[in-house]
Design an enzyme around this catalytic site. Structure first.
Site, mmCIF file in Angstrom:
data_model
loop_
_atom_site.group_PDB
_atom_site.id
_atom_site.type_symbol
_atom_site.label_atom_id
_atom_site.label_comp_id
_atom_site.label_asym_id
_atom_site.label_seq_id
_atom_site.Cartn_x
_atom_site.Cartn_y
_atom_site.Cartn_z
ATOM 1 C CE1 TYR A 166 -3.744 2.509 1.042
ATOM 2 C CE2 TYR A 166 -2.029 3.387 2.481
ATOM 3 C CZ TYR A 166 -3.264 3.515 1.873
ATOM 4 O OH TYR A 166 -4.012 4.646 2.079
ATOM 5 C CE LYS A 170 -3.189 6.005 -1.101
ATOM 6 N NZ LYS A 170 -4.145 6.824 -1.893
#
Length: 299
Positions: A166, A170
């Protein structure tokens, strides 16, 4: 100060069916914006599909006297991203800002992730932001400008556990945001980022328990402190035409708004730099006390 409104403006919000995306959409509509509520209604890990979340937000906006239209496409597909922009143009005749908020999560230790986990995160977070921004970009260029607000994460800054998939994706969004900010001004386009601190299904007590290996009840109070409504003002401000910022990154949640930025110090220099020079001057190289901001967001 005069109330900041969006009368006559159209804003596309992705991932707008739940959490911070939902409160972004509701706040925009309450300030007069016409909103494209884009959400395919997937589970937290990106599986499944439901029209329900987007429809519910659209109905909530309409019930309050606002204007909104739903889009059920996925940001991870170029055609889906294009369809969201087309929904704005077909329904309202224009597009003024995009808030790229769509996201999924499946936190695990690095050694337990498989290649597909990284690809899914990149598809939704990074490529999803690319596809939606690019679909809007051409319209913005033709019509004299627009605003792009990308959702970042402190997970990309090494501040959270189990964030390699994740947080890595990002991190790509951070780089994309700053690169867009460098290209956009000549077209009247700004690009900024916001890292939300919000309680959502991706940061529920159960998820935080898994990530931190502590009992879920330890995180109930934390969740109560960060309702998504307290993050939305910062995201919506970045989408407002009066906002002068470009290439800036904000962290917002729990009623706070803070800036985060890349910084660089003077370091050391030598015409004959050696490994020993670096080792012997490591304290100077690491000293950030006189560091300055770098990049398009340096000022």
């Amino acid at each position: 100060m005069t109330e900041l409104r969006f009368d006559g403006k159209v804003v596309l919000v992705t991932g707008a069916g739940r959490g911070a995306g939902r409160t972004h959409a509701l706040l925009l509509a309450s300030r007069g914006a016409k909103v494209v509520v884009a959400d395919p209604g997937v589970a937290m890990d990106g599986s499944g599909h439901s029209n329900g979340p987007a429809d519910e937000v659209v109905n909530e906006i309409k019930a309050a006297g606002g204007e909104a239209v739903a889009s059920y496409e996925s940001v991870s597909e170029e055609k889906g991203a294009a369809a969201m922009v087309e929904a704005a143009l077909d329904s309202f005749g224009r597009l003024d800002a995009v808030i790229n908020n769509a996201g999924i999560a499946a936190p695990e230790l690095f050694e337990d992730h498989v290649a597909g986990d990284f690809r899914r995160m990149l598809d939704v977070h990074y490529l999803g932001t690319v596809f939606v921004s690019q679909a809007a970009w051409g319209y913005f260029v033709k019509n004299g400008g627009g605003r792009i607000v990308n959702t970042l994460s402190e997970g990309a800054m090494g501040m959270l556990n189990m964030q390699t998939a994740y947080g890595g994706a990002k991190g790509g969004v951070i780089g994309l945001t700053l690169a867009l900010a460098a290209e956009g001004p000549k077209y009247g386009i700004s690009a900024n980022g916001i890292a939300p601190r919000v309680s959502s299904r991706m940061s529920s007590p159960e998820v935080l328990s898994h990530v931190n290996q502590r009992p879920a009840e330890n995180f109930v109070r934390v969740s109560q402190m960060f309702p998504p409504e307290l993050c939305s003002p910062a995201a919506v401000y970045l989408a407002h035409e009066s906002c002068p910022l470009n290439g800036k990154m904000l962290v917002s949640g729990g009623g706070q708004v803070m800036r985060v930025a890349f910084m660089q110090n003077a370091g050391i220099s030598s015409d004959n730099l050696t490994i020993e020079d670096i080792a012997g001057n490591l304290d100077t190289i690491m000293d950030m006390s006189a560091a300055v901001h770098v990049g398009v967001g340096a000022s």
